[in-house]
Motif scaffolding. Structure first.
Motif, PDB file in Angstrom:
ATOM      1  N   HIS A 185       0.823  -1.208   0.000  1.00 17.49           N
ATOM      2  CA  HIS A 185       0.000   0.000   0.000  1.00 17.49           C
ATOM      3  C   HIS A 185       0.863   1.266   0.000  1.00 17.49           C
ATOM      4  O   HIS A 185       0.533   2.249  -0.655  1.00 17.49           O
ATOM      5  N   PHE A 204      -8.507  12.809   1.606  1.00 15.54           N
ATOM      6  CA  PHE A 204      -9.104  11.488   1.781  1.00 15.54           C
ATOM      7  C   PHE A 204      -8.094  10.366   1.547  1.00 15.54           C
ATOM      8  O   PHE A 204      -8.070   9.375   2.277  1.00 15.54           O
ATOM      9  N   GLY A 250      -6.971   8.000   4.580  1.00 13.84           N
ATOM     10  CA  GLY A 250      -7.239   6.568   4.444  1.00 13.84           C
ATOM     11  C   GLY A 250      -5.981   5.724   4.558  1.00 13.84           C
ATOM     12  O   GLY A 250      -5.988   4.663   5.189  1.00 13.84           O
ATOM     13  N   GLN A 275      -4.743   5.782   8.233  1.00 14.48           N
ATOM     14  CA  GLN A 275      -5.646   4.956   9.040  1.00 14.48           C
ATOM     15  C   GLN A 275      -5.401   3.472   8.770  1.00 14.48           C
ATOM     16  O   GLN A 275      -5.442   2.655   9.675  1.00 14.48           O
ATOM     17  N   ARG A 276      -5.115   3.139   7.547  1.00 11.08           N
ATOM     18  CA  ARG A 276      -4.824   1.742   7.207  1.00 11.08           C
ATOM     19  C   ARG A 276      -3.535   1.286   7.876  1.00 11.08           C
ATOM     20  O   ARG A 276      -3.459   0.173   8.395  1.00 11.08           O
ATOM     21  N   ILE A 330     -13.212   1.481   6.889  1.00 11.27           N
ATOM     22  CA  ILE A 330     -13.381   2.927   6.700  1.00 11.27           C
ATOM     23  C   ILE A 330     -12.198   3.499   5.925  1.00 11.27           C
ATOM     24  O   ILE A 330     -12.373   4.368   5.065  1.00 11.27           O
ATOM     25  N   SER A 331     -11.000   2.993   6.192  1.00 15.53           N
ATOM     26  CA  SER A 331      -9.831   3.486   5.448  1.00 15.53           C
ATOM     27  C   SER A 331      -9.948   3.153   3.962  1.00 15.53           C
ATOM     28  O   SER A 331      -9.591   3.964   3.108  1.00 15.53           O
ATOM     29  N   ALA A 332     -10.463   1.970   3.650  1.00 15.35           N
ATOM     30  CA  ALA A 332     -10.665   1.605   2.234  1.00 15.35           C
ATOM     31  C   ALA A 332     -11.719   2.497   1.595  1.00 15.35           C
ATOM     32  O   ALA A 332     -11.574   2.920   0.442  1.00 15.35           O
ATOM     33  N   LEU A 383     -12.415   5.597   2.483  1.00 14.23           N
ATOM     34  CA  LEU A 383     -11.789   6.916   2.299  1.00 14.23           C
ATOM     35  C   LEU A 383     -10.924   6.938   1.033  1.00 14.23           C
ATOM     36  O   LEU A 383     -10.946   7.913   0.276  1.00 14.23           O
ATOM     37  N   GLN A 384     -10.195   5.869   0.796  1.00 19.23           N
ATOM     38  CA  GLN A 384      -9.353   5.810  -0.395  1.00 19.23           C
ATOM     39  C   GLN A 384     -10.207   5.752  -1.659  1.00 19.23           C
ATOM     40  O   GLN A 384      -9.868   6.365  -2.676  1.00 19.23           O
TER      41      GLN A 384
END
Length: 145
Positions: free
Chosen positions: A42, A82, A86, A89-90, A111-113, A115-116
């Motif tokens: 990532h 965003f 994201g 957060q991930r 939620i991180s996914a 946001l991305q």
């Protein structure tokens, strides 16, 4: 070069250096750090490559006006916010899924996914008018009158 473009490029470089560090840590036996492989990919692909692509495309495709203001680039700023929110957060939640028993880490990962994904949608909204041909822009301008 607009500020948002510089931010995408510099942040991408930070993620590249982070991916390099995580890649080195992956080669050290016995560290016992969980979920480093997904974090590495990532950082490399979304953090570095995607941000470089977004930054360069915002720079290379002409804006709607000569001097883009913050208001005119709001979708680019939302994309930047965003995407990086994201990603961060991930990077926090992914290792914690293994280390902790709570389901809230899995929720934060989802939620991180999201946001991305929202960042990608914002990017499409920002870049779409920039890739229209001159004929398409004229046609759109005439239809809005």
């Amino acid at each position: 070069m607009p500020l948002i473009t510089r931010l995408f490029l510099k942040t991408g470089l930070v993620y590249f250096l982070g991916a390099l560090l995580v890649g080195i840590l992956l080669q050290v036996d016995g560290l016992g750090l969980p979920n480093l492989v997904p974090m590495f990919w990532h950082m490399l692909m979304v953090g570095w490559i995607t941000q470089i692509i977004m930054g360069v495309s915002l720079w290379m495709f002409p804006g709607r006006i000569k001097e883009e203001s913050f208001q005119n680039q709001k979708w680019a700023w939302l994309t930047y916010g965003f995407l990086n929110l994201g990603l961060i957060q991930r990077f926090v939640s992914e290792p914690m899924i293994i280390l902790s028993e709570g389901d809230h880490w899995k929720t934060l990962l989802v939620i991180s996914a999201i946001l991305q994904f929202v960042a990608v949608l914002c990017y499409v909204i920002e870049i779409w008018p920039r890739v229209l041909s001159k004929a398409q822009r004229r046609k759109k301008k005439k239809s809005s009158r």
